[in-house]
Design a protein around this motif. Structure first.
Motif, PDB file in Angstrom:
ATOM      1  N   SER A   1       0.834  -1.203   0.000  1.00  0.00           N
ATOM      2  CA  SER A   1       0.000   0.000   0.000  1.00  0.00           C
ATOM      3  C   SER A   1       0.870   1.256   0.000  1.00  0.00           C
ATOM      4  CB  SER A   1      -0.909   0.034   1.237  1.00  0.00           C
ATOM      5  OG  SER A   1      -2.177  -0.475   0.950  1.00  0.00           O
ATOM      6  N   GLY A   2       1.875   1.252   0.852  1.00  0.00           N
ATOM      7  CA  GLY A   2       2.737   2.429   0.985  1.00  0.00           C
ATOM      8  C   GLY A   2       3.436   2.774  -0.317  1.00  0.00           C
ATOM      9  N   VAL A   3       3.987   1.758  -0.985  1.00  0.00           N
ATOM     10  CA  VAL A   3       4.689   2.005  -2.253  1.00  0.00           C
ATOM     11  C   VAL A   3       3.706   2.493  -3.319  1.00  0.00           C
ATOM     12  CG1 VAL A   3       5.933   0.928  -4.145  1.00  0.00           C
ATOM     13  CG2 VAL A   3       6.516   0.342  -1.782  1.00  0.00           C
ATOM     14  N   LEU A   4       2.563   1.803  -3.411  1.00  0.00           N
ATOM     15  CA  LEU A   4       1.602   2.177  -4.452  1.00  0.00           C
ATOM     16  C   LEU A   4       1.075   3.594  -4.216  1.00  0.00           C
ATOM     17  CD1 LEU A   4      -0.410  -1.155  -4.901  1.00  0.00           C
ATOM     18  CD2 LEU A   4       1.407  -0.225  -6.356  1.00  0.00           C
ATOM     19  N   TYR A   5       0.850   3.926  -2.959  1.00  0.00           N
ATOM     20  CA  TYR A   5       0.381   5.270  -2.623  1.00  0.00           C
ATOM     21  C   TYR A   5       1.411   6.312  -3.051  1.00  0.00           C
ATOM     22  CZ  TYR A   5      -0.828   9.294   0.308  1.00  0.00           C
ATOM     23  OH  TYR A   5      -1.131  10.540   0.760  1.00  0.00           O
TER      24      TYR A   5
END
Ligand SMILES: Nc1ncnc2c1ncn2[C@@H]1O[C@H](COP(=O)(O)OP(=O)(O)OP(=O)(O)O)[C@@H](O)[C@H]1O
Ligand SMILES: [Mg+2]
Lengths: 354, 238
Positions: A254-258
């Motif tokens: 989630s963090g990377v995609l965000y």
């Protein structure tokens, strides 16, 4: 599903709601609609939908750790932030050529998972459990937020990447797929949409298999009664640690995609509100099931955004009301309650037909 | 040959001396009953044997190996298994899944399914296999937990009040089951208040009182011992 190889048979089982042709046909239809949807929409709306999808991974991480494993963690946003910042630092330093952003995605998730391994080792082998696990993970999250917020000075840099304190990092390259005819840059519209949708499908199905496997059995056994699980010969703390690391990796995705989606990340993504929201999505959806977690997260996020148009204070009040309603009406989750109701009705009807 | 040997086990809870230099030798193949008034330290002794509590001093030998420092799960791997005083089934899971979790560490696929079916028949829980374990009657939960404990095929089975809450017939059936398991080579150490059960199965009896081994012998010797009668009477009057 008897003709399928063993591991595919685990797509359904006691740990996941939804089985049989009716479920999988519905699933296929929903997925087909999700695939066709960008063709009937505009780039902005599609980009916004990607934004919703991005959060589903962190919701699934809570579903695994809390819903299946029984340990309430406030640390998921910390792993989200660590992976997001790692992606930023890596790509700002090494750029996006030769598919490096994809390597950075994997590396950033691995960094978040390693951090969870370290933190989890001290917690589980230090016998921190229950409420204290929540307190320790929350403290770590808020500490990270505070730390990142004070990195405004020029001395806070890693290579070419300035951390920028409260303003956060920005201008990192989006995910880029190397291609012979020229790199495909996944900007926050159709390209990224299909990439994230594909990843979501893989993660969802993979988690279904994992949760219905013998590993998943042990995880829920530990939630139900850790002492009994140990007395059946399972190294409870090892299983808890593995689950924690898997959850951290999901939050890291989630963090990377965000970060790649908006090309920015700030310390507030690790703040109190950021830590609380996923808990609400998962609690409202139904934390002990993957499907209800996905549906619940998407529905609550969409409703939240729709209400924000009328003012963010209403949206937050709405979230609070929703949480209270859940606790009163369906403590295991509104979506999960509805899904169980439907499957019972379907079962009754098909019995009536015979 | 001694299967389990406890040497000078001491355990304190704060100022309370719960087990006081307990020495106990369990011969391989015997059914041994551990009795004693409430609070004597019987369950605590089990938790010491299993590694859930650590003794202040003393040693635990199992099959010749000193297991005092081993983690609980590792002791299970060595051949120990337990049914606790308070039934500890996985309440939110089905009966079948409870047994699957017990068996899956040692069984795979077809063998696993067959093993579960065999256990269900053995426990007389076939009709309840899809029920949530939390909805079973107290006696059924008790049976289910015993079933999970014996499914590990342990060398030494520890039973903490296996017949609590059971009717006399059920108690007798449990006794027969214990004898059958013993005939197949399993050593059994059972804590029990029900004297009919002790009389039915015990080959040797140890009385624990105030954390100390108070008396040891055959059931007839124990029943005839006036000092033993006195500690039980003392408790009844207290
Ligand atoms: N975890 C603990 N912390 C503090 N005291 C304890 C703990 N566990 C047991 N005790 C105390 O140790 C003593 C022995 O308890 P134990 O459960 O071993 O007795 P028991 O012989 O099994 O009794 P019963 O027949 O009632 O089951 C009791 O006084 C009990 O209150
Ligand atoms: Mg006891």
């Amino acid at each position: 599903m008897n003709g399928l190889p063993g591991f595919l048979r685990r797509l359904e089982g006691p740990q996941t709601v939804g089985r049989g042709p009716a479920f999988w046909i519905t699933f296929a239809i929903v997925f087909a609609i999700a695939c066709a949807y960008p063709l009937f929409s505009d780039g902005y709306t599609v980009g916004n939908t990607v934004y919703f999808f991005v959060w589903v991974f962190i919701a699934l991480s809570l579903c695994v750790i809390w819903g299946y494993g029984g340990s309430l963690s406030f640390g998921q946003t910390a792993f989200f932030g660590i992976a997001g910042y790692s992606y930023g630092i890596l790509t700002l330093n090494f750029g996006s050529a030769y598919g490096f952003t994809l390597a950075a995605l994997v590396l950033a998730v691995v960094i978040a998972a390693l951090f969870a391994l370290l933190l989890g080792y001290f917690m589980f082998f230090g016998r921190i459990a229950g409420v204290f696990l929540g307190i320790v993970t929350l403290a770590v999250t808020l500490m990270l937020e505070r730390f990142m917020a004070q990195t405004a000075g020029p001395e806070w840099r890693i290579g070419a990447a300035r951390l920028n304190g409260f303003n956060g990092m920005s201008a990192m390259p989006p995910l880029t797929i190397p291609w012979s005819g020229g790199d495909i840059v996944l900007l926050a519209d159709i390209g990224l949409y299909y990439a994230v949708l594909g990843l979501l499908l893989l993660v969802y199905l993979g988690l279904r298999i994992l949760m219905n496997s013998s590993f998943g059995n042990v995880i829920v056994a530990i939630r139900e009664n850790p002492e009994r699980a140990e007395m059946l010969g399972y190294d409870v703390r090892k299983y808890q640690l593995i689950t924690f690391v898997i959850g951290a990796a999901l939050a890291g995705i989630s963090g990377v995609l965000y970060t790649a989606w908006g090309q920015y990340i700030t310390p507030s993504s690790m703040g109190m509100t950021a830590a609380a929201l996923p808990l609400i999505w998962v609690a409202v959806g139904g934390r002990s099931d993957l499907t209800s977690t996905v549906i619940g997260t998407l529905v609550v996020l969409a409703a939240f955004q729709a209400l924000t148009i009328y003012g963010s204070q209403y949206a937050l009040v709405f979230m609070g009301v929703l949480l209270v309603l859940t606790v009163l009406i369906a403590p295991n989750g509104l979506v999960l309650g509805a899904m169980n109701l439907i499957s019972r009705l379907v079962a009754r009807r098909s019995k009536g037909d015979v | 040959m001694a299967l389990l040997e406890l040497r000078g086990l001491n355990k304190h809870f704060g100022g309370l001396h719960v087990t006081n230099s307990v020495d106990l030798v369990l011969e391989a193949g015997e059914i041994h009953c551990l009795i004693g008034p409430n609070g004597a330290g019987k369950s605590t002794l089990f938790r010491l044997i299993l590694g859930e509590h650590h003794p202040g001093s003393g040693d635990i030998l199992f099959a010749g190996e000193n297991i005092t420092a081993l983690k609980p799960f590792a002791r299970i791997h060595r051949g120990l298994s337990v049914k606790f005083q308070v039934p500890g089934v996985f309440k939110g899971l089905s009966v079948r899944q409870n047994l699957e979790i017990a068996l899956q560490r040692t069984h795979r696929s077809v063998e696993l399914a067959r093993g579960i079916d065999r256990l269900l028949t053995f426990l007389n829980l076939e009709a309840e296999q899809m029920q949530t374990a939390g909805n079973l009657s107290h006696g059924q939960k008790q049976w289910l937990e015993i079933g999970m404990a014996i499914s590990l095929k342990p060398q030494l089975l520890l039973l903490d009040e296996p017949t609590a809450g059971m009717s006399p017939e059920e108690t007798h059936q449990t006794g027969e089951m214990v004898q059958r398991l013993n005939a197949d080579g399993m050593t059994v150490l059972a804590i029990e208040h029900d004297m009919a059960f002790v009389r039915q199965v015990a080959q040797r009896v140890t009385v624990l009182h105030l954390g100390q081994v108070f008396a040891q012998g055959s059931i007839d010797e124990i029943v005839a011992d006036e000092r033993v009668a006195a500690i039980y009477l003392g408790q009844a009057h207290a």
